[in-house]
Write a protein that holds these residues in place. Structure first.
Motif, PDB file in Angstrom:
ATOM      1  N   ARG A  28       0.836  -1.205   0.000  1.00 27.85           N
ATOM      2  CA  ARG A  28       0.000   0.000   0.000  1.00 27.85           C
ATOM      3  C   ARG A  28       0.871   1.256   0.000  1.00 27.85           C
ATOM      4  O   ARG A  28       0.544   2.249  -0.640  1.00 27.85           O
ATOM      5  CB  ARG A  28      -0.897   0.013   1.243  1.00 27.85           C
ATOM      6  N   ASP A 191      -8.108  -8.071   0.687  1.00 32.16           N
ATOM      7  CA  ASP A 191      -7.115  -7.264  -0.018  1.00 32.16           C
ATOM      8  C   ASP A 191      -5.726  -7.883   0.142  1.00 32.16           C
ATOM      9  O   ASP A 191      -5.303  -8.212   1.254  1.00 32.16           O
ATOM     10  CB  ASP A 191      -7.118  -5.848   0.544  1.00 32.16           C
ATOM     11  N   GLY A 221     -11.978   0.637  -3.010  1.00 31.42           N
ATOM     12  CA  GLY A 221     -13.044   1.207  -2.201  1.00 31.42           C
ATOM     13  C   GLY A 221     -13.970   2.091  -3.018  1.00 31.42           C
ATOM     14  O   GLY A 221     -13.656   2.493  -4.132  1.00 31.42           O
ATOM     15  N   ASP A 222     -15.161   2.376  -2.476  1.00 33.08           N
ATOM     16  CA  ASP A 222     -16.092   3.287  -3.129  1.00 33.08           C
ATOM     17  C   ASP A 222     -16.782   4.128  -2.053  1.00 33.08           C
ATOM     18  O   ASP A 222     -16.431   4.053  -0.873  1.00 33.08           O
ATOM     19  CB  ASP A 222     -17.101   2.519  -3.999  1.00 33.08           C
ATOM     20  N   ARG A 223     -17.743   4.914  -2.478  1.00 25.65           N
ATOM     21  CA  ARG A 223     -18.380   5.832  -1.528  1.00 25.65           C
ATOM     22  C   ARG A 223     -19.236   5.100  -0.505  1.00 25.65           C
ATOM     23  O   ARG A 223     -19.579   5.654   0.532  1.00 25.65           O
ATOM     24  CB  ARG A 223     -19.253   6.841  -2.275  1.00 25.65           C
ATOM     25  N   TYR A 225     -18.583   1.648   0.766  1.00 26.75           N
ATOM     26  CA  TYR A 225     -17.913   0.692   1.637  1.00 26.75           C
ATOM     27  C   TYR A 225     -16.444   1.033   1.833  1.00 26.75           C
ATOM     28  O   TYR A 225     -15.768   1.456   0.907  1.00 26.75           O
ATOM     29  CB  TYR A 225     -18.021  -0.725   1.052  1.00 26.75           C
ATOM     30  N   ARG A 226     -15.987   0.838   3.048  1.00 25.97           N
ATOM     31  CA  ARG A 226     -14.570   0.942   3.385  1.00 25.97           C
ATOM     32  C   ARG A 226     -14.152  -0.390   4.015  1.00 25.97           C
ATOM     33  O   ARG A 226     -14.912  -0.977   4.784  1.00 25.97           O
ATOM     34  CB  ARG A 226     -14.318   2.092   4.365  1.00 25.97           C
ATOM     35  N   VAL A 227     -12.971  -0.829   3.698  1.00 26.73           N
ATOM     36  CA  VAL A 227     -12.512  -2.134   4.165  1.00 26.73           C
ATOM     37  C   VAL A 227     -11.243  -1.965   4.986  1.00 26.73           C
ATOM     38  O   VAL A 227     -10.316  -1.266   4.580  1.00 26.73           O
ATOM     39  CB  VAL A 227     -12.240  -3.094   2.982  1.00 26.73           C
ATOM     40  N   GLU A 228     -11.208  -2.602   6.146  1.00 28.38           N
ATOM     41  CA  GLU A 228     -10.010  -2.673   6.974  1.00 28.38           C
ATOM     42  C   GLU A 228      -9.803  -4.138   7.346  1.00 28.38           C
ATOM     43  O   GLU A 228     -10.519  -4.671   8.200  1.00 28.38           O
ATOM     44  CB  GLU A 228     -10.145  -1.802   8.228  1.00 28.38           C
ATOM     45  N   ILE A 232     -15.800  -4.623   7.176  1.00 30.96           N
ATOM     46  CA  ILE A 232     -16.376  -3.661   6.238  1.00 30.96           C
ATOM     47  C   ILE A 232     -17.087  -2.576   7.043  1.00 30.96           C
ATOM     48  O   ILE A 232     -17.791  -2.864   8.015  1.00 30.96           O
ATOM     49  CB  ILE A 232     -17.368  -4.343   5.290  1.00 30.96           C
ATOM     50  N   TYR A 233     -16.915  -1.321   6.614  1.00 31.39           N
ATOM     51  CA  TYR A 233     -17.560  -0.183   7.278  1.00 31.39           C
ATOM     52  C   TYR A 233     -18.475   0.516   6.273  1.00 31.39           C
ATOM     53  O   TYR A 233     -18.096   0.740   5.116  1.00 31.39           O
ATOM     54  CB  TYR A 233     -16.513   0.798   7.805  1.00 31.39           C
ATOM     55  N   ASP A 235     -21.667   3.723   6.096  1.00 30.22           N
ATOM     56  CA  ASP A 235     -22.404   4.787   6.785  1.00 30.22           C
ATOM     57  C   ASP A 235     -23.886   4.440   6.851  1.00 30.22           C
ATOM     58  O   ASP A 235     -24.453   3.900   5.887  1.00 30.22           O
ATOM     59  CB  ASP A 235     -22.227   6.119   6.057  1.00 30.22           C
TER      60      ASP A 235
END
Length: 323
Positions: A28, A191, A221-223, A225-228, A232-233, A235
């Motif tokens: 990354r 990932d 990523g997109d507006r 979903y966020r991935v860690e 998955i996160y 809003d």
């Protein structure tokens, strides 16, 4: 050649998980699509090469045994034989006293269309090749066919595609033009996860088998979903009344729509956890976290304005005094 362990910043006893975490962090950091520094791409290639070798148990074993020479040492040479040859070569160089043109013992050779050719160059006749190698080459002084090299190619994947898995056709570029490969993407791929296509890497010489092709998933990523890692996160917009009084609201997730209960008195930023709805293998999936965002209308109606004024007059709540 820089030590592969040093490239990844891990110890020589690093586990497979530790290697993967180190690689993902550095990939990354230096990925050319993210890092525009002039030296980032070269650093990314070095990190990828180190991980490609150390993440393969067989290649790692050979690297630990032979160091920088692991690629040119034939598969049927054991570490002790190699060490004896290196010691003998050192003795030959010492005996020559560094004289110009003196014969020195060394391993050597070159790769050609028919495979690797070369072997041991004796030091002033002091080293017996057949005695040293014990006839392991069957009396031949050639290396024979060389297996094809493994290859690694990254590809982009959306979060829903990673969640569900499926089939993809990927075009792999190469010196002889592009080629198309079919790949089955496992559900829940994360990932940096590598998908192995056996025998679809570089071609071997002679009758040697081809190497393997490793496809590395890069989650985009997109507006929504966020991935860690495996989690998955997303809003979760709610109205002030839903946050204050509680409600059941619809939430779109990579796995489909779910009904989520928002407890009364929920503030913005609170995370509501949906266990097991993240990425990863079915036996050990991550979680999905819905982060509450209280949203007001851009313009209040007359009735809403009146009710909010009544609420403001009636409440004693001061959010700035809350801990």
């Amino acid at each position: 050649m820089a030590d592969f362990y040093e490239r990844l910043g891990v110890g020589r006893d690093a586990t497979a998980d530790e290697l993967q975490r180190a690689y993902r962090k550095l990939a990354r950091q230096y990925h050319p699509d993210i890092n525009k520094d002039p030296g980032a791409e070269e650093k990314f290639k070095q990190v990828s090469e180190a991980y490609d070798v150390l993440s393969d148990p067989d290649q790692r074993k050979r690297y630990d045994a032979f160091g920088d020479d692991f690629r040119r040492v034939p598969p049927d040479v054991d570490p002790e034989t190699w060490a004896r040859a290196q010691r003998a070569g050192g003795a030959g160089r010492a005996a020559s006293g560094g004289r110009a043109g003196a014969s020195q013992g060394a391993w050597g050779g070159s790769a050609g269309p028919g495979g690797w050719s070369g072997g041991w160059s004796e030091a002033d006749g002091d080293v017996d090749l057949e005695d040293l190698l014990g006839g392991m080459f069957g009396g031949r002084r050639g290396w024979g066919p060389i297996p094809g090299a493994d290859q690694e190619v990254g590809f982009d994947l959306s979060v829903p595609e990673a969640y569900w898995g499926g089939h993809r056709r990927l075009t792999i570029s190469g010196p002889d033009g592009g080629r198309t490969v079919e790949v089955t993407i496992p559900a829940g791929v994360t990932d940096g996860q590598r998908i192995r296509l056996a025998g679809q890497g570089g071609q071997g010489s002679g009758d040697a088998p081809a190497g393997d092709l490793y496809l590395v998933a890069h989650l985009v990523g997109d507006r929504r979903y966020r991935v860690e890692g495996r989690d998955i996160y997303v809003d979760l917009p709610v109205s002030p009344s839903e946050a204050a009084l509680g409600a059941r609201v619809a939430l779109e997730t990579p796995g489909g729509e779910v009904k989520l209960r928002v407890p009364g008195g929920t503030s913005s930023g609170k995370r509501l956890r949906l266990k097991g709805r993240g990425l990863g293998a079915k036996r050990n999936p991550g979680d999905l976290y819905a982060e509450v965002r209280i949203v007001l209308p851009d313009k209040l109606s007359d009735e809403e304005q009146r009710l909010y004024e009544q609420l403001a007059a009636a409440t004693t709540f001061d959010p700035r005094r809350q801990r």
